[in-house]
Design a protein around this motif. Structure first.
Motif, short mmCIF file in Angstrom:
data_model
loop_
_atom_site.label_atom_id
_atom_site.label_comp_id
_atom_site.label_asym_id
_atom_site.label_seq_id
_atom_site.Cartn_x
_atom_site.Cartn_y
_atom_site.Cartn_z
N GLN A 96 0.85 -1.21 0.00
CA GLN A 96 0.00 0.00 0.00
C GLN A 96 0.88 1.25 0.00
N CYS A 97 1.40 1.66 1.18
CA CYS A 97 2.27 2.85 1.15
C CYS A 97 3.60 2.52 0.51
N GLY A 98 4.01 1.26 0.58
CA GLY A 98 5.22 0.82 -0.12
C GLY A 98 6.51 0.94 0.66
N CYS A 100 7.62 -0.61 3.33
CA CYS A 100 8.21 -1.89 3.73
C CYS A 100 8.54 -2.76 2.52
N CYS A 133 5.22 -4.80 8.22
CA CYS A 133 4.35 -4.00 7.35
C CYS A 133 3.26 -3.41 8.22
N ARG A 134 3.16 -2.10 8.17
CA ARG A 134 2.21 -1.44 9.07
C ARG A 134 0.87 -1.20 8.41
N CYS A 135 0.76 -1.30 7.10
CA CYS A 135 -0.54 -0.92 6.52
C CYS A 135 -1.19 -1.95 5.61
N THR A 136 -0.44 -2.79 4.90
CA THR A 136 -1.12 -3.68 3.95
C THR A 136 -1.82 -4.83 4.65
S1 FES Z 1 2.85 -1.20 2.64
FE1 FES Z 1 2.93 0.38 4.12
S2 FES Z 1 4.19 -0.44 5.65
FE2 FES Z 1 3.84 -2.10 4.34
#
Ligand code: FES
Ligand SMILES: Cc1cc2nc3c(=O)[nH]c(=O)nc-3n(C[C@H](O)[C@H](O)[C@H](O)COP(=O)(O)OP(=O)(O)OC[C@H]3O[C@@H](n4cnc5c(N)ncnc54)[C@H](O)[C@@H]3O)c2cc1C
Ligand code: FES
Length: 480
Positions: A96-98, A100, A133-136
Motif C-alpha cells: 500500500q504505502c510501499g 516496507c 508491514c504497518r498498513c497492507t
Molecule cells: S505497505 Fe505500508 S508499511 Fe507495508
C-alpha cells in the motif's frame, strides 16, 4: 565489482548505499535490525553453491561485505521486466504505502532462491517475521510469496549463476584486509593466526562477528568505535564438527547454520533458534557473538549451560577451555582477558535417560528478546530424578544455574505431582529478578517457577499438546 580503498570503520552498509551510492530503494525504518525495511541480499559461495541470505543493512558494516555479492531491490528487474517476486506482490496487492515493500521483496527473493520451489505458508511466515508491514496486512504479502516461490527459481540470477560463482570465488584472495592506520582501522584477518596477533596488538579494538549487537552500538548508542576487527573471514572459526562427546561449533558460525546442528540435540533448541530474532538476524548473528556479549538475556547461554557446554578461548598462542557457566562473572564482565577471543563452543550430546527442555518466554511469538529463558537437563532413573541441571536467562545479571532448584529436583518422584512444588518455589532462593520493560520481577519469578512444573509434567509424560499453546495452535490449524 566495487573496490573501496578507504572508509570509516563504522560505516554501515545502509549509509553507504543511501548516502554514497544514492541507491535509495533500500529504506531506513528503525535502524536497529527490527523492521526489515533495509533488507538486502548477500550472496556468498558455500560448499560449492551460492547461498542467498537476507541481512539488515542498517546494522551490517560496509567492511563485512568484503568478498560477497550484494543484491539490492534496484537489481531485481530484468531490462524493465519485474522479478517474479515483484510481479506477484503487485498482482496480489501486497503493497500500500510501499515503505516496507523493498525489504519484503528482498526477503522473499532470498527465499525464492533458497527454498527450491518447496515453500509453504508456514515457511513464508518465518521468512517475513523480521519484515514489519504497518498498513497492507500480511495475507496478500504471504499469498504473493507463495505464488512466486512455489515453482523453483528461474531468473537471470539462476541463469548466470556459474559466472557469478566464479567471480565471487575470485574475490577471495586469502589475504588479511586492513583499511586505515594503527589509530583507526577496519581489519578482517583471513586466518586465526592473523586474528590472534592483531587482537593481541590491539586489545582495545572491538571484535565484530555478525554485528547484530555491535551495529546497534553504532546506530543507537552512537558509540565511538575507532578500531574494528571483523572475524567473519577466519576459516578456522567457521566450522562445525562432530566430536566423540558431541559437537564443536566455531565462534563465527551463524545462528542459521548452527540451528540444524544444535537443533538435532533436542527439538526445543530448534524451536528456540527458530524464534531467535528473525531470518535476517540469524543469517548474520553468530554463536560466538551470542556468548561473548555476556548478555543476561541471550538465548544460547542458558541452553548451553544446562547441556554442560565448554567455551574455548584463545590469546596469542594460548588456547584454554572452561565450563561455559564459569565464563559469565558479572553483568558485562566475562572471564576473557584483553586480546582474548572466543574460538569454539564444545557441546556434549545428551546422555541416555536424560531429558532436555527449553522454554523461551516473550511478549511476541516472533522476533522478540526473551523475558525469561529456562533450560533443563534431567536424568531419570527408576521414575525419580537422578540428576538435574537448570539454567535461566533473564533472571539475574548473567545467565546462571539455578542450584537451589536443582537440589530440590534431585530425587523427586515423577509420578507424584504433589511433591513438585518445593522445586518450583526454590526459584526464589536462586534469583531476585529485576523489573524492566520486558517483564516485572513478580512475573519473572512466577513464570520461572511455572516452567519448572511444566518441565516436570512433560517429563512425567503429559504431552506437549496439553502443556504448550503453540503445539495446540498447530494441531488446531492442521485440523482445519
Ligand atoms: S505497505 Fe505500508 S508499511 Fe507495508
Ligand atoms: C532485531 C534483533 C533481534 C535479536 N533477537 C535475539 C534473540 O531472539 N535472542 C538473542 O539471544 N539475541 C538476539 N539478538 C541479539 C544478537 O543478535 C545476538 O546476541 C547475536 O548472537 C550476536 O552475534 P553477532 O555475531 O551479531 O555479535 P556482534 O554484534 O558481532 O558482537 C557481539 C559482542 O560479542 C563480541 N564478539 C563477537 N564475536 C566474538 C568472538 N569470537 N570473540 C570475542 N568476542 C566476540 C563483540 O566484540 C561484541 O562485544 C537480537 C538482535 C537484534 C538486532
Ligand atoms: S531499518 Fe529497520 S531493520 Fe534496518
Amino acid at each position: 565489482m566495487v573496490r573501496i580503498d578507504r572508509f570509516p570503520a563504522r560505516t554501515t552498509l545502509l549509509d553507504w548505499l543511501r548516502l554514497q551510492e544514492r541507491s535509495t530503494g533500500t529504506k531506513e525504518g528503525c535502524a536497529e535490525g527490527d523492521c526489515g525495511a533495509c533488507a538486502v541480499v548477500v550472496v556468498r559461495e558455500r560448499n560449492g553453491r551460492l547461498v542467498y541470505e537476507p541481512v539488515n543493512s542498517c546494522i551490517t558494516l560496509l567492511g563485512q561485505l568484503d568478498g560477497a555479492e550484494l543484491i539490492t531491490v534496484e537489481d531485481l528487474a530484468d531490462d524493465g521486466v519485474l522479478h517474479p517476486v515483484q510481479e506477484a506482490m503487485a498482482r496480489e496487492h501486497g503493497s500500500q504505502c510501499g515503505f516496507c515493500t523493498p525489504g519484503i521483496v528482498m526477503s522473499l527473493f532470498a527465499h525464492y532462491h533458497e527454498c527450491n520451489g518447496d515453500s509453504s505458508r508456514e515457511k513464508i511466515n518465518d521468512v517475513l517475521a523480521g519484515n514489519l508491514c504497518r498498513c497492507t496486512g500480511y495475507r496478500p504479502i504471504v499469498d504473493a510469496g507463495l505464488e512466486a516461490c512455489s515453482g523453483g527459481a528461474d531468473d537471470r540470477f539462476t541463469r548466470n549463476a556459474a559466472a557469478r560463482r566464479r567471480s565471487i570465488a575470485a574475490l577471495d584472495d586469502k589475504a588479511d584486509l586492513f583499511v586505515g592506520d594503527a589509530a583507526a582501522f577496519f581489519a578482517a584477518p583471513a586466518s586465526e593466526q592473523s586474528l590472534a596477533r592483531l587482537y593481541a596488538d590491539h586489545p582495545d579494538a572491538t571484535i565484530v562477528a555478525g554485528a547484530t549487537d555491535v551495529g546497534l552500538w553504532i546506530t543507537k548508542k552512537l558509540t565511538p568505535i575507532e578500531k574494528i576487527i571483523q572475524v567473519g573471514r577466519v576459516a578456522e572459526l567457521s566450522g562445525t564438527e562432530e566430536t566423540t562427546g558431541g559437537c564443536a561449533i566455531g565462534a563465527i558460525v551463524s545462528l542459521a547454520r548452527a540451528a540444524p546442528v544444535l537443533g538435532s540435540i533436542d527439538p526445543d533448541i530448534a524451536e528456540v533458534l527458530r524464534r531467535f530474532g528473525s531470518i535476517q538476524v540469524r543469517a548474520s548473528g553468530t554463536v560466538g557473538g551470542n556468548i561473548a556479549n555476556g548478555s543476561p538475556i541471550g538465548d544460547l547461554a542458558p541452553m548451553l549451560i544446562a547441556l554442560g557446554a565448554t567455551v574455548e578461548l584463545r590469546h596469542c598462542e594460548t588456547i584454554r577451555q572452561l565450563p561455559l557457566e564459569n565464563f559469565f562473572l558479572d553483568y558485562g564482565k566475562q572471564d576473557r582477558k584483553p586480546g582474548e577471543f572466543v574460538r569454539r563452543l564444545l557441546v556434549p550430546k545428551l546422555l541416555p535417560a536424560t531429558h532436555f527442555r527449553a522454554y523461551k518466554i516473550t511478549k511476541r511469538g516472533d522476533e522478540d528478546i526473551s523475558a525469561v529463558l529456562a533450560a533443563f537437563c534431567i536424568k531419570v532413573d527408576g521414575g525419580r530424578i537422578a540428576d538435574a541441571k537448570a539454567a535461566f536467562g533473564g533472571m539475574a545479571a548473567i545467565p546462571k544455574r539455578a542450584k537451589a532448584v536443582e537440589e530440590k529436583l534431585r530425587g523427586l518422584p515423577l509420578a507424584d505431582p504433589d511433591a513438585w512444588r518445593p522445586a518450583a518455589d526454590a526459584v526464589a532462593q536462586d534469583f531476585t529478578p529485576l523489573t524492566d520493560l520486558r517483564a516485572s520481577a513478580a512475573y519473572r519469578g512466577r513464570v520461572a517457577g511455572n516452567l519448572v512444573i511444566k518441565m516436570l509434567a512433560e517429563i512425567a509424560g503429559v504431552t506437549s499438546s496439553v502443556t504448550r499453546i503453540a503445539d495446540r495452535r498447530m494441531i488446531a490449524h492442521a485440523a482445519e
